[in-house]
Design an enzyme around this catalytic site. Structure first.
Site, mmCIF file in Angstrom:
data_model
loop_
_atom_site.group_PDB
_atom_site.id
_atom_site.type_symbol
_atom_site.label_atom_id
_atom_site.label_comp_id
_atom_site.label_asym_id
_atom_site.label_seq_id
_atom_site.Cartn_x
_atom_site.Cartn_y
_atom_site.Cartn_z
ATOM 1 C CE LYS A 182 -16.910 -6.883 3.380
ATOM 2 N NZ LYS A 182 -16.373 -8.129 3.772
ATOM 3 C CD GLU A 225 -1.864 -2.343 1.650
ATOM 4 O OE1 GLU A 225 -0.662 -2.755 1.771
ATOM 5 O OE2 GLU A 225 -2.832 -3.286 1.473
ATOM 6 C CG MET A 229 22.690 12.252 2.966
ATOM 7 S SD MET A 229 23.810 13.239 2.072
ATOM 8 C CE MET A 229 22.755 14.063 0.514
ATOM 9 C CG PHE A 280 -9.833 -9.953 11.164
ATOM 10 C CD1 PHE A 280 -8.607 -10.226 11.502
ATOM 11 C CD2 PHE A 280 -9.895 -9.893 9.816
ATOM 12 C CE1 PHE A 280 -7.418 -10.856 10.806
ATOM 13 C CE2 PHE A 280 -8.944 -10.618 8.737
ATOM 14 C CZ PHE A 280 -7.595 -10.758 9.439
ATOM 15 C CD GLN A 281 -7.290 -7.415 7.694
ATOM 16 O OE1 GLN A 281 -7.941 -7.228 6.834
ATOM 17 N NE2 GLN A 281 -6.035 -7.938 7.171
HETATM 18 C C1 TPP Z 1 12.729 5.850 4.836
HETATM 19 C C2 TPP Z 1 13.918 6.391 5.318
HETATM 20 N N1 TPP Z 1 14.788 5.811 6.165
HETATM 21 C C3 TPP Z 1 16.001 6.394 6.507
HETATM 22 C C4 TPP Z 1 16.238 7.369 6.104
HETATM 23 C C5 TPP Z 1 17.583 8.210 6.216
HETATM 24 N N2 TPP Z 1 18.629 8.323 5.065
HETATM 25 C C6 TPP Z 1 18.492 9.375 4.384
HETATM 26 S S1 TPP Z 1 19.628 8.933 3.051
HETATM 27 C C7 TPP Z 1 20.166 7.498 3.470
HETATM 28 C C8 TPP Z 1 20.639 6.643 2.753
HETATM 29 C C9 TPP Z 1 20.118 6.281 1.150
HETATM 30 O O1 TPP Z 1 21.001 5.555 0.651
HETATM 31 P P1 TPP Z 1 20.902 5.208 -0.994
HETATM 32 O O2 TPP Z 1 19.548 5.157 -1.318
HETATM 33 O O3 TPP Z 1 21.844 3.931 -1.350
HETATM 34 O O4 TPP Z 1 21.272 6.902 -1.705
HETATM 35 P P2 TPP Z 1 22.973 7.157 -1.638
HETATM 36 O O5 TPP Z 1 22.998 8.423 -0.600
HETATM 37 O O6 TPP Z 1 23.883 6.198 -1.394
HETATM 38 O O7 TPP Z 1 22.828 7.672 -2.982
HETATM 39 C C10 TPP Z 1 19.274 7.140 4.671
HETATM 40 C C11 TPP Z 1 19.402 5.956 5.320
HETATM 41 C C12 TPP Z 1 15.362 8.080 5.099
HETATM 42 N N3 TPP Z 1 15.568 9.327 4.330
HETATM 43 N N4 TPP Z 1 14.337 7.340 4.806
#
Ligand code: TPP
Ligand code: MG
Lengths: 191, 584
Positions: B164, B52, B482, B114-115
């Site tokens: 529902k 979803e 990042m 349920f749900q």
């Molecule tokens: C759902 C979620 N969890 C954690 C983060 C924190 N976060 C920001 S960038 C990142 C790393 C992303 O890695 P990747 O997709 O490989 O991109 P890159 O920076 O290597 O280009 C994380 C863990 C986030 N933004 N969203």
């Protein structure tokens, strides 16, 4: 100073409800108390949404009352007393104002004089001198006795929150057991 | 003419009346009557997602690339809770979507059936508005109201929770025209006095700048057109947030590039040094302002925004203008023209000279490599080879997202969809499918990081089933890049859990889904591989192995002002103090 710059049009900065400009120092760190009247759709979930705004964004609620005030149009009035810096108060009003089920937001604290009243019930238990003294003070404060037993009274009082606070202080040594307060209801004066 | 019908039929009828042609959804017990109705008609296409969250991001991608309201349909309980991330994403980026959720029958609500989940309770803080409909007679009216709220004013996500039994019961259908909408009519026209004040300011400003955001895109194509006209006519420089890219063309002569934490040097310095800032539909987000106290200290500020709560929320402005960007720009242009099209020519000439100097720093410069593919290089090649095509780009979240914003050029609005406010990893793949469904013939590319992409990779199944030829351009650095970058700069190079370990073989993964997989690691093979990706008639997973330790520059570290920007590795020693490290 940049903040003092007036627009090229020389629009006067006045803090009335008719002006988007603000006279008060926006960066002042003083904490103000404001009473807001918020007219909302009387529908389930609306109160939760309004309260959720306060908790979600870290605003304070000092007092809150709500009841339907216009049955035909399905409207409720929420009176909320909140505190914050002038900037926070402005933000609270803007956040309330943009909510879909909110019809009106009035800041009774800045929109001219208003009356504020709260109702409270006090249960005071005691015998002898204390009991007589409680009754005497209640009379001075124009509190009514709405229930009495040989060991207790329930007083009812309406007034400003400050008046209720001071009555409660006086009752404490005289056997105050419980207080129930409604929260503030407020209206602007005049028409 | 009104007639009685079941609640389930009302849902489909209301969607048709709202001009909906596609719904992204996933069935379950509490929405079976609605699915039964969907089965019995052909006007509305249903895209069966795999999760979803994917449905909601697809609806977002659809909405952002078309300007229309996106629609998702989910079941009660887990279906609804899976929609929460997407709703929050749409709230923070002001994307108009309607999510319809099933609920246990009214007589079971509150029994931990349920749900059963308190869906309106859970989604209240992440929707612009939501409704639990307990009476079939109110269902169609509520759905129409939901569409109105989603698209009016500052757009946003709404949710209608439908028990529902309400779907089974019969009642009279409320047509669109009779639905309740009068109570929510945000003001579109800006205050003429304030607009005139802005015009007066821009006539004399020596160092003006347009700072534009997603509000321009949300206001519609006409607003972007007006913005272009205004910028061309005044000759003012213009920068934009991540959200607003494409409103002004990247090839335009006044374009300074994106601003903010990873924005361009010239854009950020121009923001810092300007004497008049005209904020058009942006919100002074913390990624933009850096340290508030030092944000553009010598400028007067105008802020055009349809949402009064955006005004003075973080930055005090001198002239607030509450209204729709398109309407306000139209009035401003008219007034400015009527007053003789004045600008401060001498001031502007000097200002542009200064900006040109900043531009000559070439802040996006990076060390090229013949052996490994630099992520910046990959994006430059992607840009060069796809420019001029009917192209839409989505992204995931991370370094690749920032590089995409820096190195890809957008010439038109609604061509760039990225999770800005919430920064949702896992957004890009489903969003790209939503975009492709809306534009079947277009080239739709998701610029991804390998870690983000894995978060919703199940949606490749959706892409295959519905023949959405989305191109998944994965800049694979085998790192949560990042996060790694921040750990390098802020946490003493202690790389705690920022490796992407045990990655799948993306080419085999593509084969498993039945689509095409490509893998490149040599820069010399890159162009051919990109062309192969573009030419392939179907979804592609493109595994682009890039330099693993590249950092994204420029960077304004958290808690620093615009003029303390890092331009490259040499600037990074001990840059972020303890105070900055607390910030995200
Ligand atoms: C759902 C979620 N969890 C954690 C983060 C924190 N976060 C920001 S960038 C990142 C790393 C992303 O890695 P990747 O997709 O490989 O991109 P890159 O920076 O290597 O280009 C994380 C863990 C986030 N933004 N969203
Ligand atoms: Mg990565």
């Amino acid at each position: 100073m940049k903040g003092q710059n007036v627009s090229a049009l020389n629009i006067k900065r006045g803090s009335t409800s008719h002006s988007a400009y603000d006279l008060r120092d926006p960066n002042a760190e003083i904490i103000e108390s404001h009473t807001l009247a918020v007219v909302v759709d009387n529908e389930s979930g609306v109160l939760a949404r309004v309260i959720g705004l306060f908790s979600g964004r870290g605003y304070n609620i000092e007092s809150l009352t709500v009841a339907e005030t216009d049955h035909a149009r399905h409207l409720s009035r929420i009176t909320v007393v909140t505190t914050g810096t002038p900037a926070v108060i402005e933000q609270i009003k803007a956040q309330l104002g943009r909510m879909v089920p909110v019809h009106e937001v009035h800041d009774l604290t800045v929109e001219g004089p208003s009356v504020q009243r709260e109702l409270a019930l006090f249960k005071v238990a005691g015998k002898g001198e204390a009991r007589i003294e409680a009754l005497r003070l209640a009379e001075i404060f124009r509190a009514h006795v709405v229930d009495s037993t040989l060991e207790s009274f329930v007083f009812e009082m309406t007034g400003t929150p400050e008046k209720i606070d001071s009555f409660a202080e006086l009752m404490r040594p005289l056997g105050l057991k419980e207080i129930a307060r409604t929260g503030v209801a407020a209206l602007s004066r005049g028409v | 003419m009104t007639k009685a019908m079941t609640g389930a039929r009302m849902v489909v009828q209301a969607l048709k009346d709202q001009g909906v042609d596609v719904v992204f959804g996933y069935p379950g017990g509490a929405v079976l009557p609605i699915y039964d109705e969907i089965f019995q008609q052909n006007d509305i296409r249903h895209i069966l997602v795999r999760h979803e969250q994917g449905a909601v991001h697809m609806a977002e991608g659809y909405a952002r690339s078309t300007g229309k309201v996106g629609v998702a349909l989910v079941t009660s309980g887990p279906g609804a809770t899976n929609a929460v991330t997407g709703l929050t994403d749409a709230l923070l980026d002001s994307i108009p979507i309607v999510v319809l959720s099933g609920q246990v029958p009214t007589f079971m609500i509150g029994t931990d059936g349920f749900q059963e989940a308190d869906t309106v309770g859970i989604t209240r803080p992440c929707t612009k508005m939501n409704w639990l409909v307990k009476d079939t007679a109110k269902l169609s009216g509520t759905i129409h109201e939901a569409f109105h709220v989603a698209r009016s004013g500052r757009p946003g996500p709404v949710l209608v929770d439908i028990p529902k039994d309400v779907q089974f019961a019969q009642a009279e259908y409320t047509p669109m025209q009779r639905a309740r909408t009068a109570h929510y009519q945000p003001r579109l026209k800006g205050d003429i006095e304030a607009i005139t004040a802005m015009v007066e300011m821009l006539e004399t400003a020596e160092r003006p700048i347009f700072y534009t955001g997603g509000g321009v895109i949300n206001s519609g194509v006409a607003a972007s057109q007006l913005l272009r006209e205004f910028v061309e006519a005044t000759g003012f420089p213009i920068t934009s947030t991540l959200m607003g890219l494409g409103a002004y063309p990247a090839s335009g002569k006044s374009w300074l590039g994106m601003l903010g934490m990873h924005g361009l040097y010239e854009a950020n310095l121009a923001m810092h040094g300007c004497d008049l800032m005209i904020n058009v539909g942006a919100r002074f987000d913390d990624r933009i302002t850096g340290r508030l106290k030092d944000f553009s200290p010598n400028s007067r500020k105008v802020h055009i925004d349809i949402d009064p709560s955006s005004i003075n929320k973080v930055i005090r402005v001198d002239v607030p203008i509450i209204g729709d960007v398109g309407h306000v720009l139209e009035d401003a242009l008219r007034i400015w023209k009527a007053r003789g099209r004045k600008v401060n020519k001498d001031g502007l000439a000097k200002w542009w000279k200064q900006i040109k100097e900043w531009q000559s720093v070439n802040c996006l410069d990076y060390k090229p490599s013949e052996k490994t593919i630099k992520p910046q290089y990959a994006l430059q090649r992607l840009e060069a080879l796809t420019k001029g095509m009917d192209r839409y780009v989505t992204t995931e979240v991370g370094q690749h997202q920032m590089w995409a914003a820096q190195f890809l050029g957008f010439e038109a609005p609604n061509r760039w969809m990225t999770s800005g406010g919430l920064g949702t990893m896992g957004y890009g793949l489903p969003a790209s499918i939503g975009v492709q469904v809306a534009h079947p013939e277009a080239l739709v590319i998701n610029v991804a990081g390998e870690a983000s992409w894995l978060m919703n990779m199940q949606e490749m199944g959706t892409a295959m089933q519905f023949r959405a030829p989305v191109k998944q351009f994965i800049l694979n650095n085998e790192r949560l890049g990042m996060v790694r970058q921040w750990q390098e700069l802020l946490h003493g190079e202690r790389y705690s859990h920022s490796w992407s370990e045990s990655l799948p073989d993306f080419v085999k993964l593509a084969e498993a889904f039945g689509c095409k997989g490509l893998k490149v690691s040599d820069p010399r093979d890159l162009d051919d591989a990109i062309m192969e990706m573009i030419r392939y008639d179907g979804p592609v997973i493109f595994d682009c192995l890039v330099e693993k330790h590249e950092n994204c520059f420029p960077m304004i570290p958290s808690g620093k002002p615009h003029n303390e920007m890092l331009l490259g590795e040499a600037d990074t020693q001990g840059v972020i103090g303890a105070k900055g490290a607390v910030l995200v």
